[in-house]
Write an enzyme that holds these catalytic residues in place. Structure first.
Site, PDB file in Angstrom:
ATOM      1  N   ASP A  51     105.552  15.733  -5.847  1.00 37.30           N
ATOM      2  CA  ASP A  51     106.204  15.083  -6.979  1.00 37.30           C
ATOM      3  C   ASP A  51     106.454  16.134  -8.048  1.00 37.30           C
ATOM      4  O   ASP A  51     106.223  17.326  -7.824  1.00 37.30           O
ATOM      5  CB  ASP A  51     105.362  13.917  -7.517  1.00 37.30           C
ATOM      6  CG  ASP A  51     106.239  12.782  -8.036  1.00 37.30           C
ATOM      7  OD1 ASP A  51     106.965  13.002  -9.018  1.00 37.30           O
ATOM      8  OD2 ASP A  51     106.198  11.679  -7.455  1.00 37.30           O
TER       9      ASP A  51
ATOM     10  N   HIS B  43     112.088  13.910  -8.112  1.00 41.14           N
ATOM     11  CA  HIS B  43     110.638  14.085  -8.041  1.00 41.14           C
ATOM     12  C   HIS B  43     110.281  15.392  -7.321  1.00 41.14           C
ATOM     13  O   HIS B  43     109.316  15.451  -6.545  1.00 41.14           O
ATOM     14  CB  HIS B  43     109.976  12.889  -7.351  1.00 41.14           C
ATOM     15  CG  HIS B  43     109.990  11.644  -8.187  1.00 41.14           C
ATOM     16  ND1 HIS B  43     109.228  11.501  -9.328  1.00 41.14           N
ATOM     17  CD2 HIS B  43     110.685  10.488  -8.054  1.00 41.14           C
ATOM     18  CE1 HIS B  43     109.450  10.303  -9.862  1.00 41.14           C
ATOM     19  NE2 HIS B  43     110.339   9.675  -9.107  1.00 41.14           N
TER      20      HIS B  43
ATOM     21  N   GLU C 252     114.627   7.365  -7.818  1.00 38.68           N
ATOM     22  CA  GLU C 252     114.637   7.812  -9.214  1.00 38.68           C
ATOM     23  C   GLU C 252     115.241   9.210  -9.382  1.00 38.68           C
ATOM     24  O   GLU C 252     114.678  10.076 -10.040  1.00 38.68           O
ATOM     25  CB  GLU C 252     113.209   7.753  -9.777  1.00 38.68           C
ATOM     26  CG  GLU C 252     112.656   6.341  -9.820  1.00 38.68           C
ATOM     27  CD  GLU C 252     111.267   6.241 -10.403  1.00 38.68           C
ATOM     28  OE1 GLU C 252     110.965   5.224 -11.055  1.00 38.68           O
ATOM     29  OE2 GLU C 252     110.457   7.173 -10.201  1.00 38.68           O
TER      30      GLU C 252
END
Length: 564
Positions: free
Chosen positions: A183, A255, A319
């Site tokens: 991440d 990420h 995302e």
């Protein structure tokens, strides 16, 4: 025969199994297991070692015999449903029948619950009587995928903690460990080919300890860690012995902050001297689609995928703030060379390349539902070989299923266990909420109005343990249990209204195992948020967050707006 206290306790334990079996018929009497267990195996030769390792989960030792035995194991294809078992306890001994080794593991876990709670200790008190009731259990799961995500990227969990959670997963008959290994805030697996990933990307100089709604406060303490290749091999083998498949997640294109801190030349926007991110939220750093970055990914996956025998690999896709590509000349050149127009097509092309890389290793890709939603208008959106993890609610899951994708249901409500458990100031800091135990108990994973075809696409369910605000392994326990107990019963497909009545006795088992769960009456004094850095914040109300995710999923948005 006059019943003793031990006998009565054994029969009482049979009424408090979690997850509840499909069928459990209690008979008269009990049997006592000896400290050394004579075992007869009617098992294919190639499965004998695995069956013996499953029996080693019991608190007594086993020795294989050809004649009279206390435990008899029959392993034959087709005698039960997949992962199912029959556990038949009589006064003469124990018989286990299963189609596969997973069924043997689950039969052993049920037998272990029928033993005194000391069966969950590393060493039992001397002279513990291993008494079990006479009972016949016939059991099999409702969902084939019964998963738990452990986020070891935001806050690293040492290997010993991962192994302990594997034990607890197996005890609750969960069978899929989704390891979130990369991440923005950390990279967690050794790479010999690209060593800067673990040398640079595995640690950060400090961590955010304030809530999203507060002014950013950093703790000033370095945090990090990674698993060596041998650690990974150990984790995978340990899980396999407990009927658990380990699925790695190495997410792209978003990420990827820790990856890009190690190798900034593959980032967009291009930025030298990137640090590993120290705060939470959605960041706009993305892997840049280019021939160089695709070759980097190919070489990295060629190295790491053989470490994980799972047929699946999770590649994220969530995302991703695609506007980061808008003014990047490297990305524009990539788009031009392939005739791509707009960030959605570039995103789709990148994910198609990643899927192909996995296919070369015989792996099926998994993505979060953002990736499916964003590719809804892309030419290759119908690539149904991709398994979709649906986290933003039932509607996006239904759309994925209707499009022909298999789905794993992992909605924020009620499977995100990083959310606080009660709207009360005693609860420690969390992202928002609440997600209560009753929310999990009452969850109906597949809405009633889904068609049979849509239902058939549901592979299973998964709970999530994200760790942005969870720096302490003790807090991981607090957040996971007892909600995981309720989730496991939903996943097994045998939820009954009396779970709350069964939980107190089951939590005694977890206490014996050393699990620091949240008591049913509320947090223990040392588990409360207090007035310091872990003080309770209301966070984002669950209704508001669900509305945000539903809107994003419906419109095909890939990313939330980054937190300010």
């Amino acid at each position: 025969m006059v019943s003793t206290g031990h006998d009565n306790d054994a029969r009482e334990r049979a009424a408090h199994l979690v997850p509840q079996p499909l069928s459990a018929v209690l008979g008269a009497g009990v049997t006592r297991l000896p400290a050394e267990l004579p075992v007869h195996l009617d098992v294919p030769e190639e499965e004998r070692a695995a069956v013996l390792r499953a029996l080693a989960l019991l608190p007594v030792t086993s020795r294989v015999v050809d004649g009279a035995a206390v435990v008899r194991v029959l392993l034959r294809s087709g005698v039960t449903a997949a992962e199912g078992y029959v556990l038949d306890v009589t006064e003469a001994g124990v018989a286990i029948t299963a189609t596969d080794v997973s069924g043997v593991v689950y039969a052993v876990q049920t037998l272990r619950q029928l033993l005194p709670d000391a069966a969950y200790r590393q060493a039992a008190p001397a002279n513990t009587p291993w008494i079990v009731p006479v009972i016949r259990v016939e059991d099999s799961p409702g969902f084939g995928w019964r998963g738990m995500l452990l986020d070891v990227a935001r806050h690293f969990l040492p290997k010993r903690e991962v192994l302990r959670h594997i034990d607890l997963m197996s005890a609750h008959k969960l069978n899929t460990l989704h390891l979130h290994l990369s991440d923005d805030q950390g990279w967690r697996v050794e790479s010999l080919r690209f060593p800067r990933l673990h040398e640079v990307g595995s640690w950060r100089t400090t961590s955010q300890v304030s809530h999203y709604s507060d002014e950013v406060v950093l703790d000033g303490t370095p945090h990090g860690g990674y698993y060596t290749r041998d650690d990974v091999a150990e984790i995978v083998a340990y899980a396999a012995d407990r009927a658990i498949t380990v699925i790695p997640e190495i997410g792209v294109p978003g990420h990827t902050g820790a990856l890009l801190a190690a190798y900034p030349e593959f980032g967009s926007p291009p930025e030298r001297d990137r640090p590993v991110h120290t705060n939470w939220g959605v960041h706009d750093a993305l892997l840049a689609p280019s021939e160089r970055s695709l070759e980097f990914l190919r070489l990295l996956l060629d190295e790491l995928l053989p470490l994980f025998p799972s047929p699946y690999v999770h590649v994220g896709g969530d995302e991703s703030v695609l506007r980061a590509w808008d003014d990047d000349p490297v990305v524009r050149a990539f788009a031009g060379s392939r005739g791509l127009s707009g960030s959605a097509e570039i995103f789709a092309a990148l994910m198609t390349e990643v899927r192909q890389m996995l296919a070369e290793h015989g792996k099926t890709p998994i993505t979060w539902d953002d990736s499916f939603a964003a590719q809804g208008t892309a030419a290759d959106a119908g690539s149904t070989a991709t398994l979709v993890t649906a986290w933003r609610g039932a509607e996006v899951a239904r759309r994925a299923a209707a499009a022909g994708h298999d789905v794993v249901l992992a909605p924020v409500m009620p499977t995100y266990f990083d959310y606080y458990q009660e709207a009360h100031p005693d609860e420690p800091l969390a992202i928002g909420g609440p997600v209560t135990l009753d929310d999990v108990v009452s969850w109906e994973p597949i809405p009633q109005d889904w068609s049979d075809a849509e239902r058939a696409r549901v592979r299973g369910v998964q709970c999530q343990m994200w760790t942005e605000f969870v720096e302490d392994p003790r807090l991981v326990d607090y957040l996971l249990y007892p909600r995981t107990c309720a989730f496991a019963e939903v996943a097994w497909g045998t939820r009954t209204p009396d779970l709350r009545q069964r939980l107190p006795r089951h939590l005694d088992r977890l206490a014996a195992a050393g699990v620091e769960f949240r008591p049913l009456t509320g947090p223990a004094p040392w588990q409360r948020g207090g007035t310091g850095l872990r003080a309770h914040r209301p966070g984002t109300p669950m209704a508001e967050r669900l509305a945000l995710y539903a809107t994003a999923a419906a419109t095909g948005t890939v990313a939330d707006v980054p937190e300010p």
